[in-house]
Scaffold this motif. Structure first.
Motif, PDB file in Angstrom:
ATOM      1  N   PRO A 152      -2.332 -58.263-140.739  1.00 28.10           N
ATOM      2  CA  PRO A 152      -2.042 -59.474-139.985  1.00 28.10           C
ATOM      3  C   PRO A 152      -2.820 -59.440-138.664  1.00 28.10           C
ATOM      4  CG  PRO A 152      -0.052 -58.134-140.362  1.00 28.10           C
ATOM      5  CD  PRO A 152      -1.198 -57.396-140.930  1.00 28.10           C
ATOM      6  N   PRO A 153      -3.212 -60.575-138.076  1.00 33.19           N
ATOM      7  CA  PRO A 153      -2.832 -61.943-138.451  1.00 33.19           C
ATOM      8  C   PRO A 153      -3.702 -62.566-139.531  1.00 33.19           C
ATOM      9  CG  PRO A 153      -4.164 -61.991-136.488  1.00 33.19           C
ATOM     10  CD  PRO A 153      -4.033 -60.551-136.866  1.00 33.19           C
ATOM     11  N   ALA A 154      -4.549 -61.763-140.229  1.00 32.01           N
ATOM     12  CA  ALA A 154      -5.362 -62.330-141.301  1.00 32.01           C
ATOM     13  C   ALA A 154      -4.464 -63.064-142.284  1.00 32.01           C
ATOM     14  CB  ALA A 154      -6.112 -61.219-142.034  1.00 32.01           C
ATOM     15  N   ALA A 155      -4.900 -64.244-142.721  1.00 32.65           N
ATOM     16  CA  ALA A 155      -4.110 -64.982-143.696  1.00 32.65           C
ATOM     17  C   ALA A 155      -4.482 -64.485-145.081  1.00 32.65           C
ATOM     18  CB  ALA A 155      -4.368 -66.483-143.561  1.00 32.65           C
ATOM     19  N   GLU A 156      -3.536 -63.799-145.706  1.00 32.16           N
ATOM     20  CA  GLU A 156      -3.711 -63.325-147.098  1.00 32.16           C
ATOM     21  C   GLU A 156      -2.356 -63.582-147.736  1.00 32.16           C
ATOM     22  OE1 GLU A 156      -3.362 -60.932-150.449  1.00 32.16           O
ATOM     23  OE2 GLU A 156      -2.329 -60.347-148.640  1.00 32.16           O
ATOM     24  N   TRP A 157      -2.340 -63.995-149.021  1.00 27.52           N
ATOM     25  CA  TRP A 157      -1.067 -64.430-149.615  1.00 27.52           C
ATOM     26  C   TRP A 157       0.020 -63.355-149.510  1.00 27.52           C
ATOM     27  CZ3 TRP A 157      -4.503 -66.490-154.081  1.00 27.52           C
ATOM     28  CH2 TRP A 157      -4.989 -67.752-153.739  1.00 27.52           C
ATOM     29  N   GLY A 158      -0.314 -62.098-149.789  1.00 28.22           N
ATOM     30  CA  GLY A 158       0.681 -61.033-149.693  1.00 28.22           C
ATOM     31  C   GLY A 158       1.194 -60.851-148.269  1.00 28.22           C
ATOM     32  N   VAL A 159       0.261 -60.945-147.295  1.00 33.04           N
ATOM     33  CA  VAL A 159       0.649 -60.809-145.881  1.00 33.04           C
ATOM     34  C   VAL A 159       1.538 -61.984-145.469  1.00 33.04           C
ATOM     35  CG1 VAL A 159      -0.230 -60.758-143.524  1.00 33.04           C
ATOM     36  CG2 VAL A 159      -1.413 -59.471-145.300  1.00 33.04           C
ATOM     37  N   LEU A 160       1.216 -63.198-145.946  1.00 25.99           N
ATOM     38  CA  LEU A 160       2.039 -64.374-145.626  1.00 25.99           C
ATOM     39  C   LEU A 160       3.458 -64.185-146.149  1.00 25.99           C
ATOM     40  CD1 LEU A 160      -0.225 -67.510-146.364  1.00 25.99           C
ATOM     41  CD2 LEU A 160       0.077 -66.241-144.246  1.00 25.99           C
ATOM     42  N   ILE A 161       3.556 -63.649-147.376  1.00 29.86           N
ATOM     43  CA  ILE A 161       4.884 -63.440-147.965  1.00 29.86           C
ATOM     44  C   ILE A 161       5.654 -62.392-147.164  1.00 29.86           C
ATOM     45  CG2 ILE A 161       6.084 -62.565-150.018  1.00 29.86           C
ATOM     46  CD1 ILE A 161       3.875 -63.913-151.689  1.00 29.86           C
ATOM     47  N   ALA A 162       4.961 -61.321-146.769  1.00 30.75           N
ATOM     48  CA  ALA A 162       5.609 -60.294-145.949  1.00 30.75           C
ATOM     49  C   ALA A 162       6.059 -60.882-144.609  1.00 30.75           C
ATOM     50  CB  ALA A 162       4.652 -59.122-145.724  1.00 30.75           C
ATOM     51  N   ASP A 163       5.232 -61.779-144.036  1.00 32.91           N
ATOM     52  CA  ASP A 163       5.578 -62.447-142.768  1.00 32.91           C
ATOM     53  C   ASP A 163       6.900 -63.193-142.869  1.00 32.91           C
ATOM     54  OD1 ASP A 163       3.496 -61.677-141.245  1.00 32.91           O
ATOM     55  OD2 ASP A 163       2.387 -63.576-141.322  1.00 32.91           O
ATOM     56  N   GLY A 164       7.087 -63.848-144.026  1.00 36.71           N
ATOM     57  CA  GLY A 164       8.251 -64.727-144.146  1.00 36.71           C
ATOM     58  C   GLY A 164       9.490 -64.045-144.669  1.00 36.71           C
ATOM     59  N   LYS A 165       9.358 -62.760-145.086  1.00 35.77           N
ATOM     60  CA  LYS A 165      10.479 -62.174-145.829  1.00 35.77           C
ATOM     61  C   LYS A 165      11.749 -62.057-144.993  1.00 35.77           C
ATOM     62  CE  LYS A 165       9.687 -57.273-145.261  1.00 35.77           C
ATOM     63  NZ  LYS A 165       8.493 -56.467-145.254  1.00 35.77           N
ATOM     64  N   ASN A 166      11.602 -61.900-143.673  1.00 33.33           N
ATOM     65  CA  ASN A 166      12.809 -61.784-142.851  1.00 33.33           C
ATOM     66  C   ASN A 166      13.520 -63.120-142.636  1.00 33.33           C
ATOM     67  OD1 ASN A 166      12.409 -59.065-142.589  1.00 33.33           O
ATOM     68  ND2 ASN A 166      11.154 -59.294-140.737  1.00 33.33           N
ATOM     69  N   PHE A 167      12.803 -64.209-142.962  1.00 31.98           N
ATOM     70  CA  PHE A 167      13.409 -65.530-142.785  1.00 31.98           C
ATOM     71  C   PHE A 167      13.809 -66.125-144.118  1.00 31.98           C
ATOM     72  CE2 PHE A 167      10.599 -64.799-139.238  1.00 31.98           C
ATOM     73  CZ  PHE A 167      11.387 -65.162-138.149  1.00 31.98           C
TER      74      PHE A 167
END
Lengths: 312, 275
Positions: free
Chosen positions: B223-238
């Motif tokens: 992160p902050p690179a936009a990659e689908w797996g990273v995006l999913i990890a970003d949102g997992k707490n929400f």
């Protein structure tokens, strides 16, 4: 060669495999950044202490001697001290390996329970709508990453409906089963897609075999032919497939355990990388490879038992 | 022109459907700015954690970033993963498989042992162990996948070449006095290439699954690179309040994976490759 001879030969084959696994892990460990001595003693160690430990670990000897030392301690189950846990690596792994084996074992059962009946339905209705529907759904399963499926199941069934715990591991058989049901279902999904695809093709192939025509010509009922002749023969290839996928299942366990906070060796592997716990990474890589080669061995033995042609 | 029209008419439906899906992903990857409605990195404190709506079809995250735009922008890295993680193994594996399969002998015996050894290590565990040596990040991930991945291409190629080298047209080429390089490149390679191409499609789908998994674990794209797996990890707490942050990037992975699978299936049908 007799069957007993074949089995003995197969058992002996495992030894060179273990040796080669040892070579790979040893080389990998040499390439790891950082000096194991300063990692173990910290920055403020005296030169004398560093030298003493260097001697103790055999780092002052030739590379071949070092390799033999490594092999000797590996055979004795001594992989040194974990940097993160400050206990022997083997103790930590011995605690966690059964968790991962339970997870992957349950996942295999779930995958088979999903795949075998559906592959049968798909093959019997080949190229009609039930076949297309089943293959379509499994194609989606095959294209979904394990962590994504895990997060969705976790949110829906653990956070919203509260039917399952959000993570961790239980005590006692029923509690462990309850904790592992969601993670192993997650792990089972893409695995069952692989099994389904293979078994469907195998059933279609067996359906065209002459012995099936013969069984029908004998006047056996469709049901008996399907179950006793077709499914039984097609399942032999499934046994092989399950064995060959032991590695990818363990890889999937690394991700599943991270999503569901299951205290197995997969999660330990990821944690160890962030903790720079190199002795742990080394031992885990070695032990997981040994587990896979044992799974291959068991697969071969089961296959020898199921398929009399193998022994010829 | 007629040949092209003929190929198109013969093309299986799965090939066309797969090509259509991949074209969408490719356009997103090449020109995300043209399609994405917002700047994928722009914060909007007036629109935090908005559910999907007309203004934000995929909703917004905890910083008010537009999820649709971020999902589109991430196609760039994920398609890059599909290509970079597979092209090296494809080329190296093809060359080694070609040589080992054609000449056989001691090199072939060593290769056979190597294959036995590599399949013993769980692929992901070995890749993670190599990433541990090199350190997390995209380029190290490519190296880690490449170190192991070429073996599977070489194994496939070797099997093909072993069948082809006994064919009459290869013997004929030898009798005509053609050099070995010419026989390998002009006679054997083109005929052995089809299964490799089909496997490459499957492998690109697998590379995206692997790359996004490593991204999710924090070992791949950072992160902050936009990659689908990273995006999913970003949102997992929400996830329980704002499911859209994780669900939509996941759709993109599944969509792209199905595209590669359909295209690969269609290619196999078209080129008559048995899998």
């Amino acid at each position: 060669m007799s069957k007993a001879g074949l089995i003995a030969a197969r058992l002996l084959q495992i030894l060179p495999t273990f040796l080669l696994i040892g070579v790979v892990v040893f080389v990998l460990a040499r390439l790891l950044p950082g000096d194991p001595v300063s990692a173990a003693l910290g920055d403020r160690a005296t030169d004398e202490a560093v030298n003493r430990l260097r001697e103790q670990m055999g780092l002052d000897r030739s590379i071949l001697e070092q390799f033999l030392l490594f092999l000797r301690s590996a055979v004795q189950g001594d992989f040194g001290q974990s940097i993160a846990f400050r206990t022997p690596v083997t103790t930590v792994i011995a605690e966690r390996l059964p968790v991962t084996l339970a997870l992957t074992g349950l996942a295999t059962l779930i995958a088979l329970a999903l795949a075998v009946p559906l592959a049968f339905v798909a093959a019997v209705n080949a190229n009609r709508w039930p076949d297309f529907l089943i293959r379509g759904v499994f194609q989606v399963g095959l294209s979904s990453p394990v962590f994504y499926v895990g997060l969705i199941l976790l949110t829906v069934f653990a956070a919203w409906f509260r039917w399952f715990p959000v993570g961790g591991y239980g005590e006692g058989f029923a509690d462990i089963l309850w904790h592992l049901l969601l993670p192993s279902t997650t792990l089972a999904l893409s695995f069952s897609a692989v099994i389904m695809r293979n078994l469907r093709a195998a059933i279609l192939e067996v359906l065209n075999a002459e012995f099936v025509d013969f069984a029908r010509a004998k006047g056996l009922s469709r049901r008996v032919v399907m179950i006793r002749h077709v499914l039984r023969n097609a399942l032999i290839s499934t046994v092989t497939l399950v064995g060959l996928h032991a590695g990818s299942l363990l890889g999937g366990a690394v991700i599943t355990e991270s999503v569901f906070a299951v205290p197995g060796v997969g999660r330990l592997m990821v944690d160890s990388i962030f903790a720079r716990d190199y002795p742990m990474i080394q031992a885990l890589t070695l032990i997981l490879a040994v587990v896979v080669s044992l799974a291959f061995l068991i697969t071969d033995l089961i296959q020898m038992a199921l398929d009399p042609r193998v022994a010829r | 022109m007629t040949a092209l029209a003929l190929t198109f008419r013969r093309a299986p439906a799965s090939l066309i459907a797969g090509a259509a899906v991949l074209l969408v992903v490719l356009v997103c990857a090449v020109a995300p700015g043209l399609i994405a409605p917002y700047d994928p990195l722009a914060f909007d404190y007036g629109a935090l954690l908005q559910p999907p709506s007309a203004a934000h079809p995929f909703g917004t995250d905890q910083f008010g970033r537009d999820i649709l735009s971020r999902t589109i922008a991430a196609a760039t890295i994920d398609l890059q993963i599909a290509i970079f993680a597979t092209v090296g193994p494809l080329v190296i594996g093809t060359i080694i498989g070609l040589l080992v399969g054609y000449y056989g002998g001691i090199a072939d015996a060593i290769f056979g042992r190597l294959v036995d050894l590599v399949v013993t290590f769980p692929f992901l565990v070995l890749v993670i162990a190599i990433v541990a040596v090199l350190g997390p990040g995209l380029s190290n991930m490519y190296i880690a996948i490449g170190v192991v991945g070429w073996v599977f291409y070489a194994r496939l190629m070797r099997g093909e070449v072993q069948v082809l080298r006994g064919q009459d047209y290869v013997s004929a080429a030898k009798v005509l006095g053609y050099g070995e390089a010419r026989i390998l490149l002009r006679h054997i390679l083109p005929n052995a290439a089809r299964p490799i191409l089909v496997y490459w499609m499957t492998d690109m789908a697998l590379a995206i699954l692997l790359g996004s998994s490593l991204g999710y674990l924090g070992l791949g794209a950072q992160p902050p690179a936009a990659e689908w797996g990273v995006l999913i990890a970003d949102g997992k707490n929400f996830f329980s309040q704002a499911w859209w942050i994780t669900v939509f990037p996941g759709f993109a992975i599944v969509f792209c994976g199905i595209g590669f699978s359909l295209f690969g299936d269609g290619l196999a049908d078209l080129m008559d490759v048995r899998r």
